[in-house]
Design an enzyme around this catalytic site. Structure first.
Site, PDB file in Angstrom:
ATOM      1  N   ALA A  69     -10.208 -64.151  20.435  1.00 65.10           N
ATOM      2  CA  ALA A  69      -8.778 -64.392  20.243  1.00 65.10           C
ATOM      3  C   ALA A  69      -8.314 -65.242  21.424  1.00 65.10           C
ATOM      4  CB  ALA A  69      -8.039 -63.063  20.215  1.00 65.10           C
ATOM      5  N   GLY A 112     -12.947 -61.657  19.266  1.00 67.59           N
ATOM      6  CA  GLY A 112     -12.500 -61.986  17.911  1.00 67.59           C
ATOM      7  C   GLY A 112     -13.469 -62.888  17.168  1.00 67.59           C
ATOM      8  N   GLU A 115     -15.912 -60.640  15.747  1.00 68.75           N
ATOM      9  CA  GLU A 115     -15.244 -59.843  14.703  1.00 68.75           C
ATOM     10  C   GLU A 115     -15.044 -60.641  13.418  1.00 68.75           C
ATOM     11  OE1 GLU A 115     -12.106 -58.861  17.466  1.00 68.75           O
ATOM     12  OE2 GLU A 115     -12.611 -56.736  17.294  1.00 68.75           O
ATOM     13  N   GLU A 135     -13.881 -57.522  25.441  1.00 70.15           N
ATOM     14  CA  GLU A 135     -12.459 -57.223  25.668  1.00 70.15           C
ATOM     15  C   GLU A 135     -12.228 -56.309  26.861  1.00 70.15           C
ATOM     16  OE1 GLU A 135     -13.956 -57.224  22.714  1.00 70.15           O
ATOM     17  OE2 GLU A 135     -12.713 -58.279  21.259  1.00 70.15           O
TER      18      GLU A 135
HETATM   19  N1  CAA Z   1      -8.944 -67.771  24.778  1.00 64.15           N
HETATM   20  C1  CAA Z   1      -8.363 -68.871  25.280  1.00 64.15           C
HETATM   21  N2  CAA Z   1      -9.039 -69.871  25.866  1.00 64.15           N
HETATM   22  C2  CAA Z   1     -10.371 -69.739  25.946  1.00 64.15           C
HETATM   23  C3  CAA Z   1     -11.055 -68.617  25.455  1.00 64.15           C
HETATM   24  C4  CAA Z   1     -10.267 -67.594  24.849  1.00 64.15           C
HETATM   25  N3  CAA Z   1     -10.845 -66.502  24.308  1.00 64.15           N
HETATM   26  N4  CAA Z   1     -12.371 -68.768  25.688  1.00 64.15           N
HETATM   27  C5  CAA Z   1     -12.516 -69.952  26.317  1.00 64.15           C
HETATM   28  N5  CAA Z   1     -11.323 -70.547  26.457  1.00 64.15           N
HETATM   29  C6  CAA Z   1     -11.012 -71.837  27.097  1.00 64.15           C
HETATM   30  C7  CAA Z   1     -11.081 -71.740  28.614  1.00 64.15           C
HETATM   31  O1  CAA Z   1      -9.889 -71.219  29.119  1.00 64.15           O
HETATM   32  C8  CAA Z   1     -11.318 -73.177  28.985  1.00 64.15           C
HETATM   33  O2  CAA Z   1     -10.092 -73.865  28.904  1.00 64.15           O
HETATM   34  P1  CAA Z   1      -9.582 -74.804  30.141  1.00 64.15           P
HETATM   35  O3  CAA Z   1     -10.567 -75.930  30.149  1.00 64.15           O
HETATM   36  O4  CAA Z   1      -8.224 -75.201  29.718  1.00 64.15           O
HETATM   37  O5  CAA Z   1      -9.668 -73.965  31.367  1.00 64.15           O
HETATM   38  C9  CAA Z   1     -12.199 -73.698  27.852  1.00 64.15           C
HETATM   39  O6  CAA Z   1     -12.004 -72.786  26.757  1.00 64.15           O
HETATM   40  C10 CAA Z   1     -13.678 -73.704  28.187  1.00 64.15           C
HETATM   41  O7  CAA Z   1     -14.021 -72.401  28.631  1.00 64.15           O
HETATM   42  P2  CAA Z   1     -14.832 -72.128  30.001  1.00 64.15           P
HETATM   43  O8  CAA Z   1     -14.508 -73.162  31.004  1.00 64.15           O
HETATM   44  O9  CAA Z   1     -14.599 -70.711  30.390  1.00 64.15           O
HETATM   45  O10 CAA Z   1     -16.340 -72.361  29.465  1.00 64.15           O
HETATM   46  P3  CAA Z   1     -17.684 -71.719  30.016  1.00 64.15           P
HETATM   47  O11 CAA Z   1     -18.765 -72.429  29.323  1.00 64.15           O
HETATM   48  O12 CAA Z   1     -17.664 -71.698  31.504  1.00 64.15           O
HETATM   49  O13 CAA Z   1     -17.641 -70.169  29.555  1.00 64.15           O
HETATM   50  C11 CAA Z   1     -17.282 -68.350  27.992  1.00 64.15           C
HETATM   51  C12 CAA Z   1     -17.716 -69.821  28.213  1.00 64.15           C
HETATM   52  C13 CAA Z   1     -18.296 -67.404  28.650  1.00 64.15           C
HETATM   53  C14 CAA Z   1     -17.263 -68.116  26.486  1.00 64.15           C
HETATM   54  C15 CAA Z   1     -15.889 -68.110  28.619  1.00 64.15           C
HETATM   55  O14 CAA Z   1     -15.011 -69.142  28.155  1.00 64.15           O
HETATM   56  C16 CAA Z   1     -15.262 -66.791  28.285  1.00 64.15           C
HETATM   57  O15 CAA Z   1     -15.622 -65.784  28.848  1.00 64.15           O
HETATM   58  N6  CAA Z   1     -14.277 -66.774  27.342  1.00 64.15           N
HETATM   59  C17 CAA Z   1     -13.517 -65.592  27.008  1.00 64.15           C
HETATM   60  C18 CAA Z   1     -14.334 -64.642  26.147  1.00 64.15           C
HETATM   61  C19 CAA Z   1     -13.522 -63.402  25.807  1.00 64.15           C
HETATM   62  O16 CAA Z   1     -13.146 -62.630  26.671  1.00 64.15           O
HETATM   63  N7  CAA Z   1     -13.242 -63.195  24.509  1.00 64.15           N
HETATM   64  C20 CAA Z   1     -12.506 -62.071  24.038  1.00 64.15           C
HETATM   65  C21 CAA Z   1     -11.081 -62.437  23.854  1.00 64.15           C
HETATM   66  S1  CAA Z   1     -10.057 -61.042  23.505  1.00 64.15           S
HETATM   67  C22 CAA Z   1     -10.222 -60.770  21.867  1.00 64.15           C
HETATM   68  O17 CAA Z   1     -10.941 -61.449  21.168  1.00 64.15           O
HETATM   69  C23 CAA Z   1      -9.411 -59.630  21.321  1.00 64.15           C
HETATM   70  C24 CAA Z   1      -9.802 -59.209  19.940  1.00 64.15           C
HETATM   71  O18 CAA Z   1     -10.590 -58.319  19.754  1.00 64.15           O
HETATM   72  C25 CAA Z   1      -9.196 -59.833  18.781  1.00 64.15           C
END
Ligand code: CAA
Length: 261
Positions: A69, A112, A115, A135
């Site tokens: 998400a 998400g 999911e 999460e």
């Molecule tokens: N939401 C918003 N933006 C996101 C994102 C997310 N879930 N995942 C990645 N992005 C964005 C980053 O913020 C970044 O944007 P900027 O360039 O503007 O900073 C861009 O995508 C590239 O990401 P990274 O620089 O972090 O890329 P990476 O290769 O270094 O890392 C990753 C990749 C490990 C997937 C890392 O991006 C990450 O950990 N993302 C979040 C994963 C996460 O926590 N997901 C769960 C979300 S909560 C949820 O989903 C709730 C639910 O159950 C519905």
């Protein structure tokens, strides 16, 4: 439909009866913002209404199916808002879609993203796929079905481990544990998913939908009730043209001509 901005829709297969949907928000690793979800919902609903579409393939990029998400969108939300708007309830559309959906997952399927993949009917992974529910690392819990669907797919211990540590598993482990049914080299994953989708799309559409409905029911009810439900749907196929045509074609040693009725 060329009006979408965050998904790309193409039609595949000899009869163009497979809809391929690519999540396309590359700068955010396909994070599932509200506008992307709205486009996906619209596309899936339109395939259900389209008599020419018999199966859907849902994929992302080679780097990410979807990284979850959209955290930036959620950062400042309040309990008041999430409760009153029933935030994420609209994600159930994937599961509600009647047309079978194959998720073709390359790269990150996190939160998400995992999911949404698990809400699909068949999961195929590229050899670079990573599945996780991280999460907990941002102070929350899975909100799009992860605690329920992951547990049903891989069992309690691994689901607890993934959800409590936030650490992902790779494609090979996902296959061993039954989260995905096949793993392919990442370059051929989408083509392989389309091949399977074509096999499904060439069946009777009514039968395919009924099969899906019956299997989905097994997740919600006990065995006796599930068996009764299955038999009821099975009986109902005897009111369907395609059932008669399928059996007649077998007996006459020819290919069936399904009419989706
Ligand atoms: N939401 C918003 N933006 C996101 C994102 C997310 N879930 N995942 C990645 N992005 C964005 C980053 O913020 C970044 O944007 P900027 O360039 O503007 O900073 C861009 O995508 C590239 O990401 P990274 O620089 O972090 O890329 P990476 O290769 O270094 O890392 C990753 C990749 C490990 C997937 C890392 O991006 C990450 O950990 N993302 C979040 C994963 C996460 O926590 N997901 C769960 C979300 S909560 C949820 O989903 C709730 C639910 O159950 C519905």
């Amino acid at each position: 439909n060329n009006d979408y901005k965050e998904i790309i829709v193409e039609y595949k297969g000899k009869r163009q009866n497979v809809a391929l949907v690519r999540l396309h928000r590359p700068k955010a690793l396909n994070a599932l913002c509200a506008s992307l979800i709205a486009e996906l919902t619209h596309a899936l609903a339109s395939f259900d209404k389209n008599p020419d579409i018999g199966c859907i393939v849902l994929t992302g990029s080679e780097k990410a199916f979807a990284a979850g998400a959209d955290i930036k969108e959620m950062q400042n939300l309040t309990y008041d808002y999430t409760y009153k708007s029933d935030f994420l309830a609209n994600w159930e559309f994937v599961h509600r879609t009647k047309t079978p959906i194959i998720a073709a997952i390359n790269g990150y399927a996190l939160g998400g993203g995992c999911e949404i993949a698990m809400s699909c009917d068949i999961l195929y992974a590229g050899d670079n796929a990573k599945f996780g529910q991280p999460e907990i690392s941002i102070g929350t819990i899975p909100g799009g079905g992860g605690s329920q669907r992951l547990t049903k797919a891989v069992g309690k211990s691994l689901a607890m481990e993934m959800i409590l540590t936030g650490k992902p598993i790779d494609a090979q482990e996902a296959e061993r544990k039954g989260l995905v049914s096949k793993v392919f080299p990442k370059e051929v994953l989408v083509d392989e998913a389309i091949k399977t989708a074509e096999v499904i799309a060439n069946q009777s559409k009514m039968a395919a939908r009924m099969c899906k409905q019956a299997v989905q029911t097994s997740f919600n009810v006990g065995l006796d009730e599930g068996l009764k439900y299955e038999r009821t749907i099975f009986h109902s196929t005897f009111a369907v043209h395609d059932r008669k045509e399928g059996m007649t074609a077998f007996v006459e040693k020819r290919k069936p001509n399904y009419e989706d009725k």
